[in-house]
Each structure stands twice: as C-alpha cells, then as structure tokens.
Scaffold this motif. Sequence first.
Motif, PDB file in Angstrom:
ATOM      1  N   LEU A  88       0.836  -1.210   0.000  1.00  0.00           N
ATOM      2  CA  LEU A  88       0.000   0.000   0.000  1.00  0.00           C
ATOM      3  C   LEU A  88       0.870   1.258   0.000  1.00  0.00           C
ATOM      4  CD1 LEU A  88      -3.033   0.667   0.121  1.00  0.00           C
ATOM      5  CD2 LEU A  88      -2.782   0.915   2.571  1.00  0.00           C
ATOM      6  N   VAL A  89       1.900   1.268   0.816  1.00  0.00           N
ATOM      7  CA  VAL A  89       2.811   2.423   0.858  1.00  0.00           C
ATOM      8  C   VAL A  89       3.537   2.567  -0.479  1.00  0.00           C
ATOM      9  CG1 VAL A  89       4.937   3.292   1.914  1.00  0.00           C
ATOM     10  CG2 VAL A  89       3.103   2.417   3.350  1.00  0.00           C
ATOM     11  N   GLY A  90       4.000   1.462  -1.044  1.00  0.00           N
ATOM     12  CA  GLY A  90       4.676   1.515  -2.340  1.00  0.00           C
ATOM     13  C   GLY A  90       3.761   2.023  -3.439  1.00  0.00           C
ATOM     14  N   MET A  91       2.499   1.572  -3.432  1.00  0.00           N
ATOM     15  CA  MET A  91       1.546   2.033  -4.441  1.00  0.00           C
ATOM     16  C   MET A  91       1.319   3.540  -4.307  1.00  0.00           C
ATOM     17  SD  MET A  91      -2.449   1.039  -4.900  1.00  0.00           S
ATOM     18  CE  MET A  91      -2.839   1.909  -3.392  1.00  0.00           C
ATOM     19  N   HIS A  92       1.207   4.029  -3.078  1.00  0.00           N
ATOM     20  CA  HIS A  92       1.005   5.464  -2.880  1.00  0.00           C
ATOM     21  C   HIS A  92       2.238   6.271  -3.300  1.00  0.00           C
ATOM     22  CE1 HIS A  92      -2.573   4.308  -0.628  1.00  0.00           C
ATOM     23  NE2 HIS A  92      -2.976   5.545  -0.851  1.00  0.00           N
ATOM     24  N   LEU A  93       3.403   5.743  -3.080  1.00  0.00           N
ATOM     25  CA  LEU A  93       4.610   6.444  -3.521  1.00  0.00           C
ATOM     26  C   LEU A  93       4.672   6.518  -5.049  1.00  0.00           C
ATOM     27  CD1 LEU A  93       7.303   5.057  -1.057  1.00  0.00           C
ATOM     28  CD2 LEU A  93       6.340   7.356  -1.133  1.00  0.00           C
ATOM     29  N   VAL A  94       4.342   5.430  -5.724  1.00  0.00           N
ATOM     30  CA  VAL A  94       4.353   5.427  -7.187  1.00  0.00           C
ATOM     31  C   VAL A  94       3.306   6.402  -7.720  1.00  0.00           C
ATOM     32  CG1 VAL A  94       3.819   4.012  -9.212  1.00  0.00           C
ATOM     33  CG2 VAL A  94       5.311   3.124  -7.432  1.00  0.00           C
ATOM     34  N   MET A  95       2.119   6.412  -7.115  1.00  0.00           N
ATOM     35  CA  MET A  95       1.067   7.333  -7.552  1.00  0.00           C
ATOM     36  C   MET A  95       1.469   8.788  -7.299  1.00  0.00           C
ATOM     37  SD  MET A  95      -2.415   5.274  -6.521  1.00  0.00           S
ATOM     38  CE  MET A  95      -3.278   6.775  -6.304  1.00  0.00           C
ATOM     39  N   ALA A  96       2.104   9.059  -6.162  1.00  0.00           N
ATOM     40  CA  ALA A  96       2.541  10.419  -5.861  1.00  0.00           C
ATOM     41  C   ALA A  96       3.574  10.890  -6.888  1.00  0.00           C
ATOM     42  CB  ALA A  96       3.116  10.485  -4.452  1.00  0.00           C
ATOM     43  N   TYR A  97       4.499   9.996  -7.260  1.00  0.00           N
ATOM     44  CA  TYR A  97       5.487  10.354  -8.273  1.00  0.00           C
ATOM     45  C   TYR A  97       4.811  10.613  -9.614  1.00  0.00           C
ATOM     46  CZ  TYR A  97       9.433  10.029 -11.439  1.00  0.00           C
ATOM     47  OH  TYR A  97      10.355  10.286 -12.418  1.00  0.00           O
ATOM     48  N   GLY A  98       3.816   9.796  -9.971  1.00  0.00           N
ATOM     49  CA  GLY A  98       3.088   9.989 -11.222  1.00  0.00           C
ATOM     50  C   GLY A  98       2.349  11.316 -11.251  1.00  0.00           C
ATOM     51  N   PHE A  99       1.685  11.657 -10.154  1.00  0.00           N
ATOM     52  CA  PHE A  99       0.977  12.942 -10.093  1.00  0.00           C
ATOM     53  C   PHE A  99       1.951  14.112 -10.153  1.00  0.00           C
ATOM     54  CE2 PHE A  99      -2.677  10.610  -8.102  1.00  0.00           C
ATOM     55  CZ  PHE A  99      -3.555  10.850  -9.146  1.00  0.00           C
ATOM     56  N   TYR A 100       3.118  13.938  -9.539  1.00  0.00           N
ATOM     57  CA  TYR A 100       4.159  14.964  -9.602  1.00  0.00           C
ATOM     58  C   TYR A 100       4.587  15.200 -11.048  1.00  0.00           C
ATOM     59  CZ  TYR A 100       8.983  16.658  -9.399  1.00  0.00           C
ATOM     60  OH  TYR A 100      10.147  17.331  -9.625  1.00  0.00           O
ATOM     61  N   LYS A 101       4.826  14.101 -11.789  1.00  0.00           N
ATOM     62  CA  LYS A 101       5.255  14.235 -13.183  1.00  0.00           C
ATOM     63  C   LYS A 101       4.146  14.825 -14.052  1.00  0.00           C
ATOM     64  CE  LYS A 101       8.790  12.916 -14.580  1.00  0.00           C
ATOM     65  NZ  LYS A 101      10.007  13.709 -14.759  1.00  0.00           N
ATOM     66  N   ILE A 102       2.896  14.451 -13.804  1.00  0.00           N
ATOM     67  CA  ILE A 102       1.778  15.013 -14.559  1.00  0.00           C
ATOM     68  C   ILE A 102       1.671  16.504 -14.306  1.00  0.00           C
ATOM     69  CG2 ILE A 102      -0.752  15.079 -14.653  1.00  0.00           C
ATOM     70  CD1 ILE A 102      -0.747  12.064 -14.384  1.00  0.00           C
ATOM     71  N   PHE A 103       1.773  16.908 -13.043  1.00  0.00           N
ATOM     72  CA  PHE A 103       1.657  18.322 -12.678  1.00  0.00           C
ATOM     73  C   PHE A 103       2.710  19.151 -13.399  1.00  0.00           C
ATOM     74  CE2 PHE A 103       2.942  21.781  -9.794  1.00  0.00           C
ATOM     75  CZ  PHE A 103       1.763  22.491  -9.769  1.00  0.00           C
ATOM     76  N   TYR A 104       3.960  18.716 -13.334  1.00  0.00           N
ATOM     77  CA  TYR A 104       5.013  19.491 -13.986  1.00  0.00           C
ATOM     78  C   TYR A 104       4.980  19.332 -15.510  1.00  0.00           C
ATOM     79  CZ  TYR A 104       6.946  21.063  -9.653  1.00  0.00           C
ATOM     80  OH  TYR A 104       7.099  21.694  -8.451  1.00  0.00           O
ATOM     81  N   GLY A 105       4.483  18.218 -16.005  1.00  0.00           N
ATOM     82  CA  GLY A 105       4.334  18.061 -17.446  1.00  0.00           C
ATOM     83  C   GLY A 105       3.288  19.008 -18.012  1.00  0.00           C
ATOM     84  N   ILE A 106       2.174  19.168 -17.301  1.00  0.00           N
ATOM     85  CA  ILE A 106       1.132  20.105 -17.737  1.00  0.00           C
ATOM     86  C   ILE A 106       1.665  21.528 -17.685  1.00  0.00           C
ATOM     87  CG2 ILE A 106      -1.091  21.093 -17.070  1.00  0.00           C
ATOM     88  CD1 ILE A 106      -1.955  18.273 -16.256  1.00  0.00           C
ATOM     89  N   ARG A 107       2.405  21.827 -16.642  1.00  0.00           N
ATOM     90  CA  ARG A 107       2.984  23.175 -16.532  1.00  0.00           C
ATOM     91  C   ARG A 107       3.948  23.452 -17.683  1.00  0.00           C
ATOM     92  NH1 ARG A 107       5.438  25.085 -10.927  1.00  0.00           N
ATOM     93  NH2 ARG A 107       3.236  25.234 -10.450  1.00  0.00           N
ATOM     94  N   GLU A 108       4.763  22.453 -18.027  1.00  0.00           N
ATOM     95  CA  GLU A 108       5.728  22.595 -19.133  1.00  0.00           C
ATOM     96  C   GLU A 108       4.987  22.768 -20.466  1.00  0.00           C
ATOM     97  OE1 GLU A 108       9.684  22.204 -20.953  1.00  0.00           O
ATOM     98  OE2 GLU A 108       9.136  22.302 -18.839  1.00  0.00           O
TER      99      GLU A 108
END
Length: 119
Positions: free
Chosen positions: A31-51
């Motif tokens: 569960l912790v690993g899944m949340h870490l992977v999802m957090a990283y994905g949302f981080y990349k999406i956020f900065y990708g949209i900004r870019e």
Amino acid sequence: MPQDMPPVGGYQPVQYKRNIPVRGFKPVYYLVGMHLVMAYGFYKIFYGIREKNELAREKIWSRIHLMPLLQAEEDRDQVRRHFADKAREKELLGTNTKIYNSDRFVRPTVWYTPSDVAK
C-alpha cells in the motif's frame, strides 16, 4: 494392566493450522509503495502540464512577434509581383495603363468563387 500415562512434560501441541510460509511483503508495504508510485506519477503530470502550458505560451508569443516580419515579406512579394506585372504590361502594350486614379499601391484582391474554380 497399568494404564498408559502421558509422557513427562505432556504431549506436544496438536498442529491444527496450516503451516504455509509467508511469501512477499506485508500488505502495508504494498500500500505504501503504491502510494509512492502514484505520488510520483501525479508529480510528473503536474510538472508536465505546466511545461506544456509554458511551451504553448512561448509558441503563441513567438508567432505574435513573427507576424510583422511575415507581413513585411508578404508586402515585398506583392510589390515585386506588382512591378513585374507592370513591366510585362509595358512590354506587351507599349504603354503604362492606369487602372486606378491614384498612384498609391492598392493590394490586389483575388476572390475565388465556386464558378471560377469549376472552369
């Protein structure tokens, strides 16, 4: 006949549960690993949209700044064609004929209508 007695210290406990070895991690770790992977994905999406938004803004501003240059090039091409037409007209007719009553350059307007395209 003597009665059988339990051994000294008692019998060993009866194994009534299955003794299956544990494989993998505890569910909490997954569960912790899944949340870490999802957090990283949302981080990349956020900065990708900004870019992507920044690149779109840069593209719009570059087009805005290039418009005067492109308009000047188009104007130069129109004037060159105009003088070439005048020279060709003078060569064919021998005189300069005026279409308009002024010497000011008038941009030629060419409209294609469906009847012109069919011919």
